[in-house]
Scaffold this motif. Structure first.
Motif, mmCIF file in Angstrom:
data_model
loop_
_atom_site.group_PDB
_atom_site.id
_atom_site.type_symbol
_atom_site.label_atom_id
_atom_site.label_comp_id
_atom_site.label_asym_id
_atom_site.label_seq_id
_atom_site.Cartn_x
_atom_site.Cartn_y
_atom_site.Cartn_z
ATOM 1 N N VAL A 102 0.789 -1.251 0.237
ATOM 2 C CA VAL A 102 -0.047 -0.459 -0.047
ATOM 3 C C VAL A 102 0.336 1.571 0.289
ATOM 4 C CG1 VAL A 102 0.000 -0.133 2.911
ATOM 5 C CG2 VAL A 102 -2.352 1.427 0.882
ATOM 6 N N THR A 103 0.653 2.052 -0.784
ATOM 7 C CA THR A 103 0.784 3.705 -0.803
ATOM 8 C C THR A 103 0.173 5.252 -1.037
ATOM 9 O OG1 THR A 103 3.001 4.933 -1.531
ATOM 10 C CG2 THR A 103 0.862 3.622 -3.207
ATOM 11 N N MET A 104 0.915 5.564 -0.553
ATOM 12 C CA MET A 104 -0.664 7.153 -0.869
ATOM 13 C C MET A 104 0.741 7.995 -1.510
ATOM 14 S SD MET A 104 0.337 8.847 2.891
ATOM 15 C CE MET A 104 1.839 9.318 3.539
ATOM 16 N N SER A 105 -0.302 8.621 -2.670
ATOM 17 C CA SER A 105 0.577 9.580 -3.609
ATOM 18 C C SER A 105 -1.007 10.176 -4.905
ATOM 19 C CB SER A 105 0.745 8.533 -5.344
ATOM 20 O OG SER A 105 1.510 8.902 -6.044
ATOM 21 N N LEU A 117 3.429 -3.101 -9.637
ATOM 22 C CA LEU A 117 2.948 -4.481 -9.093
ATOM 23 C C LEU A 117 2.679 -5.401 -10.582
ATOM 24 C CD1 LEU A 117 0.051 -2.086 -6.751
ATOM 25 C CD2 LEU A 117 2.386 -3.244 -5.812
ATOM 26 N N LYS A 118 1.832 -4.546 -10.795
ATOM 27 C CA LYS A 118 1.770 -5.553 -12.681
ATOM 28 C C LYS A 118 2.491 -6.767 -13.080
ATOM 29 C CE LYS A 118 -1.056 -5.580 -16.560
ATOM 30 N NZ LYS A 118 -2.295 -5.672 -16.218
ATOM 31 N N HIS A 119 4.019 -5.394 -12.698
ATOM 32 C CA HIS A 119 4.996 -6.056 -13.628
ATOM 33 C C HIS A 119 4.990 -7.220 -12.641
ATOM 34 C CE1 HIS A 119 8.895 -6.603 -16.110
ATOM 35 N NE2 HIS A 119 8.909 -6.911 -14.439
ATOM 36 N N TYR A 120 5.199 -6.826 -11.671
ATOM 37 C CA TYR A 120 5.692 -7.785 -10.512
ATOM 38 C C TYR A 120 5.239 -9.593 -9.875
ATOM 39 C CZ TYR A 120 10.321 -6.122 -10.573
ATOM 40 O OH TYR A 120 11.671 -5.738 -10.591
ATOM 41 N N GLY A 121 3.677 -8.859 -10.201
ATOM 42 C CA GLY A 121 2.877 -10.256 -9.950
ATOM 43 C C GLY A 121 1.771 -9.601 -8.698
ATOM 44 N N SER A 122 2.370 -8.521 -7.855
ATOM 45 C CA SER A 122 1.904 -8.583 -6.606
ATOM 46 C C SER A 122 0.909 -7.630 -6.694
ATOM 47 C CB SER A 122 2.527 -7.260 -6.223
ATOM 48 O OG SER A 122 4.335 -7.964 -5.665
ATOM 49 N N LYS A 123 -0.462 -8.043 -5.332
ATOM 50 C CA LYS A 123 -1.047 -6.718 -5.295
ATOM 51 C C LYS A 123 -0.446 -4.909 -3.811
ATOM 52 C CE LYS A 123 -3.061 -9.540 -3.538
ATOM 53 N NZ LYS A 123 -3.842 -10.509 -2.580
ATOM 54 N N GLY A 124 -1.779 -4.232 -4.467
ATOM 55 C CA GLY A 124 -1.481 -3.379 -4.096
ATOM 56 C C GLY A 124 -2.999 -1.879 -3.765
ATOM 57 N N LYS A 125 -3.051 -0.935 -2.908
ATOM 58 C CA LYS A 125 -3.487 0.108 -2.930
ATOM 59 C C LYS A 125 -2.822 1.538 -3.141
ATOM 60 C CE LYS A 125 -7.452 -0.486 -0.439
ATOM 61 N NZ LYS A 125 -7.556 -0.432 1.017
ATOM 62 N N VAL A 126 -3.079 2.040 -3.848
ATOM 63 C CA VAL A 126 -2.813 2.895 -3.423
ATOM 64 C C VAL A 126 -4.016 3.962 -3.358
ATOM 65 C CG1 VAL A 126 -2.212 5.482 -4.977
ATOM 66 C CG2 VAL A 126 -1.634 3.426 -6.356
ATOM 67 N N VAL A 127 -3.265 4.815 -2.319
ATOM 68 C CA VAL A 127 -4.802 5.943 -1.075
ATOM 69 C C VAL A 127 -4.449 6.934 -1.991
ATOM 70 C CG1 VAL A 127 -5.319 6.655 1.231
ATOM 71 C CG2 VAL A 127 -4.638 4.435 1.137
ATOM 72 N N MET A 128 -5.751 7.481 -2.622
ATOM 73 C CA MET A 128 -5.042 9.044 -3.029
ATOM 74 C C MET A 128 -5.993 10.064 -2.324
ATOM 75 S SD MET A 128 -5.430 8.171 -6.474
ATOM 76 C CE MET A 128 -4.851 9.694 -7.574
ATOM 77 N N PRO A 129 -5.176 11.690 -2.261
ATOM 78 C CA PRO A 129 -6.922 12.789 -1.713
ATOM 79 C C PRO A 129 -7.593 12.416 -2.675
ATOM 80 C CG PRO A 129 -4.539 13.161 -3.202
ATOM 81 C CD PRO A 129 -3.760 12.400 -2.760
ATOM 82 N N GLU A 130 -8.851 13.159 -2.467
ATOM 83 C CA GLU A 130 -9.930 13.258 -2.686
ATOM 84 C C GLU A 130 -9.514 14.218 -4.182
ATOM 85 O OE1 GLU A 130 -13.723 12.096 0.403
ATOM 86 O OE2 GLU A 130 -12.671 14.059 0.755
ATOM 87 N N THR A 131 -8.514 14.766 -3.967
ATOM 88 C CA THR A 131 -8.220 16.745 -5.209
ATOM 89 C C THR A 131 -7.684 15.414 -5.744
ATOM 90 O OG1 THR A 131 -6.982 16.292 -3.087
ATOM 91 C CG2 THR A 131 -8.469 18.481 -2.844
ATOM 92 N N PRO A 151 -10.007 12.230 2.130
ATOM 93 C CA PRO A 151 -9.637 13.484 2.133
ATOM 94 C C PRO A 151 -8.011 13.802 2.656
ATOM 95 C CG PRO A 151 -11.303 13.157 3.545
ATOM 96 C CD PRO A 151 -10.952 11.605 3.107
ATOM 97 N N THR A 152 -7.573 14.222 2.637
ATOM 98 C CA THR A 152 -5.824 14.551 2.126
ATOM 99 C C THR A 152 -5.267 14.517 3.737
ATOM 100 O OG1 THR A 152 -6.135 16.735 0.751
ATOM 101 C CG2 THR A 152 -4.229 16.103 1.947
ATOM 102 N N SER A 153 -6.383 15.138 4.731
ATOM 103 C CA SER A 153 -5.934 14.905 6.198
ATOM 104 C C SER A 153 -6.020 12.874 6.388
ATOM 105 C CB SER A 153 -6.988 15.467 6.941
ATOM 106 O OG SER A 153 -8.478 15.174 6.757
ATOM 107 N N GLY A 154 -6.886 12.631 5.984
ATOM 108 C CA GLY A 154 -7.085 11.224 6.205
ATOM 109 C C GLY A 154 -6.160 9.935 5.976
ATOM 110 N N LEU A 155 -5.230 10.532 4.924
ATOM 111 C CA LEU A 155 -4.740 9.750 3.953
ATOM 112 C C LEU A 155 -3.418 9.033 4.880
ATOM 113 C CD1 LEU A 155 -2.122 12.083 1.348
ATOM 114 C CD2 LEU A 155 -4.310 10.129 1.290
ATOM 115 N N MET A 156 -2.693 8.674 5.700
ATOM 116 C CA MET A 156 -2.048 8.242 6.894
ATOM 117 C C MET A 156 -2.805 7.197 8.043
ATOM 118 S SD MET A 156 0.926 6.871 7.564
ATOM 119 C CE MET A 156 1.971 7.754 6.628
#
Length: 314
Positions: A102-105, A117-131, A151-156
């Motif tokens: 998981v990451t945030m970006s 992720l796609k290349h290495y056959g891994s799974k994952g999630k990107v947490v993004m700000p609503e903006t 919301p940006t304040s809730g990313l972490m």
């Protein structure tokens, strides 16, 4: 750099990371460095300015979901124009295949992360700000990554929940030793492409690129080469490596960034505002003592659309 100390960053570590990046199956490009005298850029500075065209970096191939792209071209090259793929290449090479990450970006790192992720056959999630633009979510999801917009304040908070409840591994988008070592490959390329360079000007962003480039140059023995970081007014830079190797952080205004984007675009170079910060600093006299010096500006980030460019000076 998270739990790591700057003392663990050695020239051998950076050289190993450079080789990993160079041979990465993610297809990292060795981007060109050219003299501004070879461009149509209107410069009125009394120094020899070169630009590292990291805005030409790419992030793999994208097969569009049904109905989202013209039928004549279902597979397109995703050109994020960002240095982020360098760090991601080294980061993922040192993680187990098939992991759950998981990451945030808000954009460029998320694209590179999802492609890896796609290349290495891994799974994952990107947490993004609503903006963040919806188009970025669609692109990241096309690689098979999940996107959670908060919301940006809730990313972490969202990231911590994924780590705690789903046993995901958090990959940081800039404060990570492997990532920074991967970014250092850009600095090593500069040393080969512009011998005897006096000044290097780098956009700060989260600080990972600046830290990597600065470490690569200074640890290679170029102690007299001055390194400057540039960021928009109001930014912060909390890194030990930058404090150790960077001469100064300078600030540029929103108007100076807009003018830089416009000037670069007129010269045929598509660069987003944050990626044009180094160029803006040089042309606006923010970097001291440049007369007669050999200077390199790093341009990074081509993540800007036609609709956004309409908001910049003509």
């Amino acid at each position: 750099m998270g739990e790591a100390s700057a003392d663990v960053v050695t020239l051998d570590l950076l050289r190993a990371a450079r080789e990993t990046v160079r041979t990465s199956p993610l297809g990292v490009v060795r981007t060109p460095t050219i003299s501004c005298s070879q461009t149509a850029l209107p410069l009125s500075v009394s120094c020899d300015v070169h630009i590292k065209l990291e805005n030409l970096q790419r992030t793999g191939w994208w097969t569009s979901p049904s109905g989202t792209a013209p039928s004549l071209s279902l597979t397109v090259l995703v050109s994020a124009g960002s240095f982020k793929i360098r760090g991601v290449a080294n980061q993922f090479a040192r993680r187990p295949r098939g992991g759950h990450f998981v990451t945030m970006s808000a954009g460029n790192y998320g694209k590179s992360f999802a492609y890896a992720l796609k290349h290495y056959g891994s799974k994952g999630k990107v947490v993004m700000p609503e903006t963040a633009p919806e188009s970025r979510s669609v692109l990241i999801e096309s690689f098979g990554a999940e996107v959670e917009r908060v919301p940006t304040s809730g990313l972490m908070t969202a990231v911590q929940r994924c780590v705690r409840e789903e046993n995901m591994t958090f990959l940081h988008s800039y404060d990570d030793l492997d990532l920074i070592a991967g970014h250092a490959s850009l600095g090593m390329e500069l040393l080969e492409e512009v011998p005897g360079l006096d000044v290097v000007v780098v956009c700060c962003g989260g600080g990972g690129l600046l830290a990597g480039v600065a470490a690569a140059i200074k640890l290679s023995g170029c102690h007299k080469t001055r390194i400057y970081g540039v960021e928009p007014e109001g930014g912060r830079l909390p890194y030990e490596l930058c404090r150790r190797f960077v001469e100064q952080i300078v600030l540029v205004s929103d108007e100076e960034l807009k003018d830089a984007v416009s000037s670069l675009y007129k010269a045929g170079l598509v660069v987003e505002p944050s990626g044009s910060a180094a160029f803006a600093a040089v042309v606006n006299g923010k970097i001291p003592d440049l007369d007669g010096k050999k200077v390199v500006c790093i341009l990074s980030g081509g993540n800007i659309g036609k609709d956004e460019l309409a908001n910049f000076p003509g």
